[in-house]
Design a protein around this motif. Structure first.
Motif, PDB file in Angstrom:
ATOM      1  N   LYS A  65      -1.091   1.313  10.279  1.00  9.56           N
ATOM      2  CA  LYS A  65       0.072   1.778   9.537  1.00  9.56           C
ATOM      3  C   LYS A  65      -0.217   3.126   8.911  1.00  9.56           C
ATOM      4  O   LYS A  65      -1.127   3.266   8.132  1.00  9.56           O
ATOM      5  CB  LYS A  65       0.396   0.814   8.410  1.00  9.56           C
ATOM      6  CG  LYS A  65       0.908  -0.508   8.900  1.00  9.56           C
ATOM      7  CD  LYS A  65       1.524  -1.218   7.728  1.00  9.56           C
ATOM      8  CE  LYS A  65       0.481  -1.782   6.807  1.00  9.56           C
ATOM      9  NZ  LYS A  65      -0.017  -3.077   7.285  1.00  9.56           N
ATOM     10  N   ILE A  83       5.057   4.641   5.454  1.00  7.81           N
ATOM     11  CA  ILE A  83       5.665   3.585   4.691  1.00  7.81           C
ATOM     12  C   ILE A  83       6.776   2.935   5.494  1.00  7.81           C
ATOM     13  O   ILE A  83       7.099   1.754   5.290  1.00  7.81           O
ATOM     14  CB  ILE A  83       6.161   4.146   3.349  1.00  7.81           C
ATOM     15  CG1 ILE A  83       6.377   3.024   2.389  1.00  7.81           C
ATOM     16  CG2 ILE A  83       7.423   4.926   3.514  1.00  7.81           C
ATOM     17  CD1 ILE A  83       6.509   3.472   1.006  1.00  7.81           C
ATOM     18  N   GLU A 119       6.547   2.095   8.532  1.00  5.29           N
ATOM     19  CA  GLU A 119       5.957   0.998   9.290  1.00  5.29           C
ATOM     20  C   GLU A 119       5.717  -0.191   8.387  1.00  5.29           C
ATOM     21  O   GLU A 119       5.957  -1.334   8.785  1.00  5.29           O
ATOM     22  CB  GLU A 119       4.659   1.463   9.930  1.00  5.29           C
ATOM     23  CG  GLU A 119       4.906   2.397  11.101  1.00  5.29           C
ATOM     24  CD  GLU A 119       3.625   2.803  11.781  1.00  5.29           C
ATOM     25  OE1 GLU A 119       2.548   2.451  11.285  1.00  5.29           O
ATOM     26  OE2 GLU A 119       3.721   3.486  12.811  1.00  5.29           O
ATOM     27  N   GLU A 120       5.243   0.082   7.208  1.00  5.18           N
ATOM     28  CA  GLU A 120       4.980  -1.031   6.292  1.00  5.18           C
ATOM     29  C   GLU A 120       6.254  -1.793   6.038  1.00  5.18           C
ATOM     30  O   GLU A 120       6.295  -3.026   6.086  1.00  5.18           O
ATOM     31  CB  GLU A 120       4.418  -0.470   4.985  1.00  5.18           C
ATOM     32  CG  GLU A 120       4.333  -1.459   3.860  1.00  5.18           C
ATOM     33  CD  GLU A 120       3.111  -2.347   3.942  1.00  5.18           C
ATOM     34  OE1 GLU A 120       2.128  -1.912   4.543  1.00  5.18           O
ATOM     35  OE2 GLU A 120       3.158  -3.455   3.400  1.00  5.18           O
ATOM     36  N   ARG A 125       7.105  -5.626   7.249  1.00  2.00           N
ATOM     37  CA  ARG A 125       7.512  -6.676   6.331  1.00  2.00           C
ATOM     38  C   ARG A 125       8.788  -7.335   6.797  1.00  2.00           C
ATOM     39  O   ARG A 125       8.931  -8.560   6.761  1.00  2.00           O
ATOM     40  CB  ARG A 125       7.850  -6.058   5.011  1.00  2.00           C
ATOM     41  CG  ARG A 125       6.923  -6.032   3.932  1.00  2.00           C
ATOM     42  CD  ARG A 125       6.532  -7.338   3.353  1.00  2.00           C
ATOM     43  NE  ARG A 125       5.897  -7.054   2.089  1.00  2.00           N
ATOM     44  CZ  ARG A 125       6.526  -7.108   0.947  1.00  2.00           C
ATOM     45  NH1 ARG A 125       7.755  -7.481   0.892  1.00  2.00           N
ATOM     46  NH2 ARG A 125       5.889  -6.793  -0.135  1.00  2.00           N
ATOM     47  N   SER A 143       3.334  -4.838  -1.844  1.00  2.00           N
ATOM     48  CA  SER A 143       2.453  -4.027  -1.007  1.00  2.00           C
ATOM     49  C   SER A 143       3.159  -2.759  -0.571  1.00  2.00           C
ATOM     50  O   SER A 143       2.540  -1.750  -0.315  1.00  2.00           O
ATOM     51  CB  SER A 143       1.993  -4.817   0.197  1.00  2.00           C
ATOM     52  OG  SER A 143       3.066  -5.030   1.074  1.00  2.00           O
ATOM     53  N   ILE A 144       4.472  -2.840  -0.488  1.00  3.05           N
ATOM     54  CA  ILE A 144       5.192  -1.633  -0.092  1.00  3.05           C
ATOM     55  C   ILE A 144       5.010  -0.571  -1.165  1.00  3.05           C
ATOM     56  O   ILE A 144       4.746   0.586  -0.875  1.00  3.05           O
ATOM     57  CB  ILE A 144       6.693  -1.948   0.087  1.00  3.05           C
ATOM     58  CG1 ILE A 144       6.861  -2.867   1.265  1.00  3.05           C
ATOM     59  CG2 ILE A 144       7.458  -0.672   0.292  1.00  3.05           C
ATOM     60  CD1 ILE A 144       8.287  -3.159   1.594  1.00  3.05           C
ATOM     61  N   LEU A 197       1.509   0.749  -1.150  1.00  2.00           N
ATOM     62  CA  LEU A 197       1.280   1.637  -0.013  1.00  2.00           C
ATOM     63  C   LEU A 197       1.928   2.977  -0.263  1.00  2.00           C
ATOM     64  O   LEU A 197       1.365   4.028   0.014  1.00  2.00           O
ATOM     65  CB  LEU A 197       1.847   1.035   1.268  1.00  2.00           C
ATOM     66  CG  LEU A 197       1.637   1.930   2.485  1.00  2.00           C
ATOM     67  CD1 LEU A 197       0.179   1.986   2.820  1.00  2.00           C
ATOM     68  CD2 LEU A 197       2.405   1.421   3.665  1.00  2.00           C
ATOM     69  N   THR A 199      11.044   6.729   2.633  1.00  2.00           N
ATOM     70  CA  THR A 199      11.183   6.068   3.926  1.00  2.00           C
ATOM     71  C   THR A 199      12.169   6.820   4.804  1.00  2.00           C
ATOM     72  O   THR A 199      11.904   7.072   5.980  1.00  2.00           O
ATOM     73  CB  THR A 199      11.698   4.637   3.726  1.00  2.00           C
ATOM     74  OG1 THR A 199      10.965   4.038   2.687  1.00  2.00           O
ATOM     75  CG2 THR A 199      11.570   3.842   4.988  1.00  2.00           C
TER      76      THR A 199
END
Lengths: 807, 196
Positions: free
Chosen positions: A480, A483, A485-486, A490, A536-537, A540, B160
């Motif tokens: 990863k 973000i 991808e994270e 998820r 975790s997001i 990260l 994002t």
């Protein structure tokens, strides 16, 4: 560059020679030692005794001295190794260590020196082995490990067993052949040899893999194997030694064999159990160490070591215990300890394990060149051959079976790579070396064979596996990096779990979900200090921003007001005027959490950057504050003001980078906020000493539209002319980022220029100024001068310096 | 569970479903039984309520959206064909399939693109082909929950979107979405082994 590396090599040779001379010296010194003593004794009766001006007592320091020299030599070799950057591509580091060891061994042998007893059974098992295992357990990527745990256990466990017994039995049959003169090696000894030679140490290979970025599954399989293999082979070794001690082969009944198997299982699981318990205890204790963060690393290390020792006391597998302890501990301890402790733990662990590994390899090299060898062509060649054959057999059969049960089957290519990565290492050598001579009259043969296998696999396989991986084009990893991808991972996890619920089947995603829920509900409450569940997001995200910030600092990117200014348009809705209660509560939180004697330390915690978003982020609510305190914990317990400032700068930079990126996208801010609000709050920095205070004051005055961190002052000064029109300054500022972005960010410079001109057009909406308040952020829309801020600051004694920006 | 027969022929339109979804007969049969189990009143179709009754789905942060994905185009009922079609997206990708597939036929439902489309539609509620910032924010909020504040969520969303957005329109189109996930092993992440 090549010249420099030659320099290093020369240095290395010089160093080696000095070592040699020290060895030579010591033998001459020990004799010289006697003379002064005799002289002294003789002269004591003599009224005018002579005190020798210069004496040498080598015996006193011999052991630590030589050990230190070895370690230093290996470290220098490693430095040299990495300096010449083609080398790491060619061969794994273990090759280098072995060469150094052989070199040292040659020197020692050549000077007829008696090497210090670094390696004996208790030293190896008690001191040298635990750090290595601890490090590999601690840095294990847990999620992929547990996702693949079925395959890993199946492969590592059964693989080790198959290899051990296969090699042992085949060698036994070879020994039966009279022609080779090996008839006196009985079955048990062969089995024992099989078990120790099957201990694979693919850590060397992992470095190659990481560099070739092979896919995670493959990496995990080999990593898992490395982790569990040591444990399993030591367990087997001990069991077989116990069997051997029963003297006669005929005495061994089936009951004993069953007991052996049961023992195997108990030893394994018991070890893991101990490890988990100790892990939880240490995690629990770290919950309370916020005031004495200096002992946090100590707790981590001592508890892991204790788990190892406790397991060993009961004859359980200490290796598995320490691994389990490290894995358990890591999750909770990481959240509890301060950032400096975390860094300390990481680096200390790496250091300890590298020292141990070095010593073992050097010892291996030392014992290569010596007189305790016995060469037997048949035994050694067959050992080599059987190692490869049995490994191939175990890989292909075990994976064939486990592929039926995996969603992600391993291709033949992957399996071949796994087979090829069966590099032996220090583990098997140590076990061979520690064979008790009484039980194994032909120990020398075993040692020689082990050495040959190790050398062969490390050099031949270690060197060729890199090119092989590239040639076979093994599937690459998809770590990863973003973000996005994270987030999507998820989402897909949840989606998959949901769909599995719809299908009505039980799968290990649900197991993982359940574990997570249990973890959140119970474990974290107990084990984590001030339990603020961290997503975790979010972590990260913060980590990525930090990383960017650090990258930016490293490339010397300046921040300039030009970056900051175009912010005015979008803004956060609502004012962020703080109510006094908010201010008060925030101050309380700050003092409660972060107050330390050196207040400057925590001031820097609240370095915020430009955007109002950031300020809001770090701002308004208590909870948020606490979260930010928690997550910015790298500053929290910082005892060194300068590092905290540096980190503060980084945050600033990272924020500015975000801003810059958003500018790059051609929009002012994707924050989607209505135009017209203005706050830019920037944070300010504490100045740690009058000197920098003066600097900052200067900064505040002169760079009125550079709201830059005074810490970056030097850069700024270099880059920006002090005087100059607004326009010009802005242009210069716009220029700087261009220069620094030689890393190839596309069109960034262009957009800078266009943006800055756009700003000029749009004009500076307002000035924002931060009133120096005791808290770190302040939102204000009035204008205050820079000079004023300084006075106010000193006046209020709040130690916050505010910077302002004005148009 | 009214049906006693386990013969696949009892499933209506079974051939077409088999062709569309690519399930094996055994899997399809298993799914049919599951469908019938969920369909307690034996209506022959599933309503949202039936799916909401699945306990674990209720606590799944994306539960509602997953349920919605079974009801495309605003319909309130899903028959077995639709049910199987959705689940077909999660069939593990068989490498041989890819090679022997007839390129003229439409992509199988469990291809990478279709899996990505399925995931994409979880974000894109208004079906305009783009994930706007707001939609991203909502999904984030669902998943990250109460652990973070709004402002943090917004910055994360912004980041994002920024990362993925290449044409600068502030929203993530499907192509940008696929591009940001090109390194990820979607075939594995969105496959359920038992649906082979």
């Amino acid at each position: 560059m090549a010249f420099r590396s030659w320099n290093w090599l020369l240095w290395l040779m010089a160093f080696a020679c000095s070592e040699a001379s020290s060895y030579v010296n010591e033998s001459s010194n020990s004799t010289a030692q006697l003379a002064p003593d005799a002289q002294f004794a003789a002269s004591s009766s003599d009224p005018d005794e002579r005190i020798s001006v210069f004496e040498l007592d080598y015996d006193y320091v011999q052991i630590p001295y030589e050990v230190t020299l070895w370690i230093l030599l290996a470290s220098l070799a490693k430095i040299g190794f990495h300096l010449y950057h083609k080398l790491p591509h060619l061969m794994p580091e273990s090759c280098l260590l072995i060469i150094v060891g052989a070199l040292v061994g040659g020197i020692i042998f050549g000077t007829h020196h008696k090497s210090p007893p670094v390696m004996d059974s208790s030293i190896y098992f008690l001191y040298l082995l635990p750090p290595i295992v601890l490090e590999s357990g601690y840095f294990m990527p847990t999620r992929p490990f547990f996702e693949n745990i079925g395959s890993i256990l199946w492969w590592a466990g059964l693989g080790a067993l198959i290899n051990a017994f296969g090699i042992g039995l085949s060698l036994y049959f070879v020994c039966q052949i009279k022609a080779f003169g090996l008839g006196d090696i009985n079955l048990l000894q062969n089995l024992l040899f099989g078990s120790l030679i099957s201990a694979v140490d693919p850590v060397a290979v992992l470095a190659v893999f990481e560099e070739a970025r092979v896919n995670e599954q493959l990496y995990m399989m080999i990593f898992g194997e490395a982790l569990l293999n040591d444990g399993i082979s030591v367990v087997l070794y001990n069991i077989l030694i116990a069997f051997t001690k029963m003297h006669k082969f005929e005495d061994i009944e089936p009951v004993d064999i069953l007991a052996g198997c049961a023992r195997f299982v108990i030893v394994g699981c018991g070890g893991v159990f101990f490890g988990i318990i100790f892990g939880f205890i240490s995690a629990f204790i770290t919950r309370f160490t916020q005031n004495i963060s200096a002992i946090e690393p100590l707790i981590v290390f001592m508890f892991s070591y204790l788990s190892y020792l406790a397991a060993e006391t009961l004859y359980l597998s200490g290796i598995l215990a320490i691994t389990a302890c490290a894995v358990t501990m890591k999750k909770y301890v990481e959240e509890n300890v301060s950032q400096t402790s975390y860094t300390t733990i990481k680096y200390f662990m790496k250091m300890l394990s590298s020292v141990s590994e070095t010593l073992i390899f050097i010892f291996m090299g030392v014992s290569t060149i010596g007189k305790n060898h016995e060469w037997n062509w048949a035994f050694i060649c067959f050992t080599l051959v059987f190692c490869q054959i049995w490994r191939a057999i175990s890989v292909f059969t075990l994976f064939y079976v486990s592929n039926q049960f995996r969603t992600f089957p391993f291709s033949v290519k992957d399996q071949f790579i796994i087979f090829y990565s069966g590099v032996r290492g220090a583990g098997s050598f140590s076990l061979a070396f520690l064979l008790p001579l009484s039980l194994f009259p032909r120990k020398k043969l075993f040692v020689t064979a082990t050495l040959v296998v190790t050398y062969f696999t490390v050099f031949f396989q270690g060197i060729t596996i890199g090119p092989l991986v590239r040639y076979l084009d093994v599937r690459k990893t998809n770590k990863k990096e973003s973000i996005n991808e994270e987030l999507h991972i998820r989402l897909m996890d949840h989606l998959k779990a949901g769909i599995e619920d719809v299908c009505g089947q039980w799968s290990h995603y649900q197991v993982r979900d359940k574990f997570k829920k249990f973890d959140h509900r119970y474990l974290r409450k107990i084990l984590i200090r001030r339990n603020l569940p961290k997503s975790s997001i979010v972590s990260l995200y913060k980590k990525l921003e930090m990383k960017q910030a650090i990258e930016m600092v490293e490339t010397g990117i300046l921040t300039s007001a030009a970056l900051l200014t175009p912010y005015q348009p979008e803004r956060i809705q609502g004012t962020k005027r703080l109510s006094p209660e908010d201010v008060e509560s925030m101050r309380d939180i700050l003092t409660r959490n972060m107050y330390q004697v050196r207040q400057r330390v925590f001031r820097s915690l609240v370095l915020f950057t430009v955007s109002s978003q950031a300020a809001a982020l770090l701002g308004l609510e208590n909870r948020e504050l606490a979260v930010s305190c928690q997550t910015l914990s790298y500053n929290k317990y910082n005892l060194k003001p300068q590092t905290s400032e540096k980190q503060a700068q980084e945050i600033l930079i990272r924020r500015q980078n975000t801003l810059r990126e958003s500018m790059r996208k051609g929009q002012s801010l994707p924050w989607g906020k209505p135009v017209g609000t203005k706050n830019f709050r920037y944070l300010s920095f504490p100045y740690s000493n009058p000197l920098s205070a003066r600097r900052e004051a200067r900064a505040a005055e002169s760079t009125d539209d550079d709201g830059i961190d005074p810490g970056l002052q030097p850069l700024m000064f270099r880059a920006h002319p002090r005087a100059g029109s607004l326009q010009e300054r802005r242009q210069t500022q716009a220029m700087i980022p261009m220069k620094s972005f030689h890393r190839g960010e596309k069109a960034l410079s262009f957009s800078y220029r266009s943006n800055s001109s756009w700003e000029e057009h749009a004009g500076w909406g307002r000035r924002d100024v931060i009133r120096p308040k005791p808290l770190f952020y302040a939102v204000d829309e009035e204008y205050e001068s820079g000079e004023q801020t300084e006075e106010e600051t000193s006046a209020t004694g709040s130690r916050w310096i505010a910077q302002h920006r004005h148009s | 569970m009214g049906s006693c027969s386990s013969h696949v022929a009892r499933i209506p339109d079974v051939d077409q479903i088999l062709r569309e979804t690519g399930f094996s007969q055994a899997s399809l049969l298993r799914l049919y039984h599951r469908f019938q189990a969920l369909d307690r009143e034996e209506k022959g179709y599933l309503s949202r309520l039936d799916l909401q009754r699945i306990g674990a789905l209720a606590v799944n942060p994306l539960g509602d959206r997953i349920i919605d994905s079974f009801f495309p185009n605003g319909s309130q009922r899903v028959d077995f064909a639709g049910f199987a079609r959705v689940l077909a997206h999660f069939r593990p990708v068989d490498e041989e399939d890819a090679t022997i597939r007839d390129p003229k036929q439409p992509e199988p439902l469990n291809s990478r693109m279709n899996k990505l489309r399925f995931a994409f539609q979880l974000y894109d509620l208004d079906r305009d082909g783009k994930i706007s910032r707001n939609e991203m924010l909502q999904v984030l909020r669902l998943m990250v929950g109460v652990q973070v504040t709004d402002e943090q969520l917004e910055s994360i969303t912004d980041r994002t979107v920024q990362e993925a957005d290449e044409d600068g329109d502030g929203a993530v189109s499907f192509m940008e979405f696929t591009k940001s996930l090109e390194k990820m092993n979607i075939e594995q992440k969105m496959s359920i082994r038992i649906l082979k």
